[in-house]
Every structure is written in structure tokens, then in C-alpha cells.
Design an enzyme around this catalytic site. Structure first.
Site, PDB file in Angstrom:
ATOM      1  N   HIS A  25       0.820  -1.210   0.000  1.00  0.00           N
ATOM      2  CA  HIS A  25       0.000   0.000   0.000  1.00  0.00           C
ATOM      3  C   HIS A  25       0.855   1.262   0.000  1.00  0.00           C
ATOM      4  O   HIS A  25       0.427   2.302  -0.499  1.00  0.00           O
ATOM      5  CB  HIS A  25      -0.981  -0.024   1.174  1.00  0.00           C
ATOM      6  N   CYS A  66     -14.491  -6.881   3.429  1.00  0.00           N
ATOM      7  CA  CYS A  66     -13.500  -6.756   2.366  1.00  0.00           C
ATOM      8  C   CYS A  66     -12.124  -7.089   2.919  1.00  0.00           C
ATOM      9  O   CYS A  66     -11.850  -6.869   4.091  1.00  0.00           O
ATOM     10  CB  CYS A  66     -13.508  -5.368   1.748  1.00  0.00           C
ATOM     11  N   GLU A 111      -4.065   2.724  -2.645  1.00  0.00           N
ATOM     12  CA  GLU A 111      -4.869   1.518  -2.847  1.00  0.00           C
ATOM     13  C   GLU A 111      -4.856   1.215  -4.339  1.00  0.00           C
ATOM     14  O   GLU A 111      -5.277   2.033  -5.144  1.00  0.00           O
ATOM     15  CB  GLU A 111      -6.293   1.776  -2.350  1.00  0.00           C
ATOM     16  N   GLU A 113      -5.785  -2.080  -6.570  1.00  0.00           N
ATOM     17  CA  GLU A 113      -6.299  -3.446  -6.443  1.00  0.00           C
ATOM     18  C   GLU A 113      -7.075  -3.901  -7.663  1.00  0.00           C
ATOM     19  O   GLU A 113      -7.690  -3.091  -8.365  1.00  0.00           O
ATOM     20  CB  GLU A 113      -7.231  -3.547  -5.229  1.00  0.00           C
TER      21      GLU A 113
END
Length: 170
Positions: A25, A66, A111, A113
Site C-alpha cells: 500500500h 473486504c 490503494e 487493487e
């Protein structure tokens, strides 16, 4: 401690290795993630408020659950493991779609992803892990859409993306 690692992937979701979750991250490395949306028999969506103890997006409303699969763990195993860990129950989950996003977060985190979205149906009441979740509630799809429109900052950055894409499946 592979439980603190994420699976690095390319844009086609092919595995490229692993990395410590926080390091991934910090560097904005593309990695595999999942989002779970649980609806009850009234077709209300279960939302969770992320704990203030989380390393990012603390205190933000988000989808039911999540996380990231662990290295050598399938998505199918990971979604059930994490739903049980965070919300204290499990149910049948069905994969719906994936999406790719990249955004900057607080604390100089990024972030980045490929997020795999799963949907389940349950009337179980959550028994939350307070290190992960501070509150939970059920809300209707129109009410959530209005909340996002009026105050998107109250939600995790990935939630509106996934929610808006998911509406066509509900």
C-alpha cells in the site's frame, strides 16, 4: 508471516509474487482483493463501519466485508474465512465481477487493487470483530445511493465504485 502479505498481480490478475500488505500500500503495488456484499431477505445491504484501529479508511462505511486473500489461498476460501472473522457468520457467496482501481489514501498509502466482488444472502445478525468493524447496519439500495451522492467522504473509496457496478446485478 504470510498472513500479513498480499498477492501481487498484473492487470490480468496473474500472480506476480507476494509483498507485505503495508509495503504494497505504500508503494502502490497492484494486488488481489475482494469485496463481499450481503443482502437480507428485505433486500437491504449489510454495511460495516471500519474500525478506528484500521491502518487506512478508518471510521468509513463500507461493504459487508473486504480483504485480501493470503498467499496460496483461493479467493473462494478467503471470502468465507474473512466473512466469518469480521462479521461472525458465513453464507453462500456468488462471484459477480471484478474491477481494477488505483487511488491515494491518507497516510501516504495507495490503494491499487483488482477487487473481486461477491454477493450473498443472509438474515444472520453480525457478531463483529471490533478490531476490524466498529458498527454495522442494514440499509436499502436507494438509501445507500442517496448517502453516497450526499456524502461520499463517509465511505471507503472502493465502496461507491463496487456499489454502483453491483446495482445492475441486484
Amino acid at each position: 508471516m504470510l498472513s500479513n502479505h498480499v498477492i501481487l498481480v498484473d492487470v490480468n490478475d496473474c500472480e506476480q509474487g507476494t509483498m507485505d500488505k503495508v509495503e504494497a500500500h505504500l508503494k502502490g503495488e497492484l494486488h488481489r482483493a475482494f469485496s463481499i456484499f450481503i443482502l437480507n431477505s428485505k433486500n437491504e445491504l449489510l454495511l460495516q463501519k471500519r474500525s478506528e484501529l484500521k491502518y487506512h479508511s478508518k471510521g468509513k462505511w463500507s461493504n459487508s466485508c473486504c480483504s485480501h486473500p493470503r498467499p496460496f489461498e483461493s479467493l473462494e476460501t478467503a471470502v468465507h474465512r474473512r466473512l466469518q472473522e469480521e462479521m461472525g457468520f458465513d453464507c453462500t457467496l456468488e462471484f459477480k465481477f471484478s474491477f481494477h482501481y488505483k487511488t491515494e489514501l491518507e497516510n501516504d498509502l495507495i490503494e491499487h487493487e483488482i477487487d473481486h466482488v461477491y454477493v450473498g444472502y443472509s438474515d444472520c445478525l453480525p457478531v463483529i470483530d471490533t478490531h476490524e468493524v466498529s458498527e454495522w447496519r442494514y440499509a436499502t439500495i436507494p438509501a445507500i445511493a442517496a448517502e453516497i451522492e450526499n456524502n461520499s467522504a463517509a465511505f471507503s473509496v472502493w465502496f461507491p465504485i463496487a456499489f454502483n457496478a453491483l446495482k445492475k446485478y441486484l
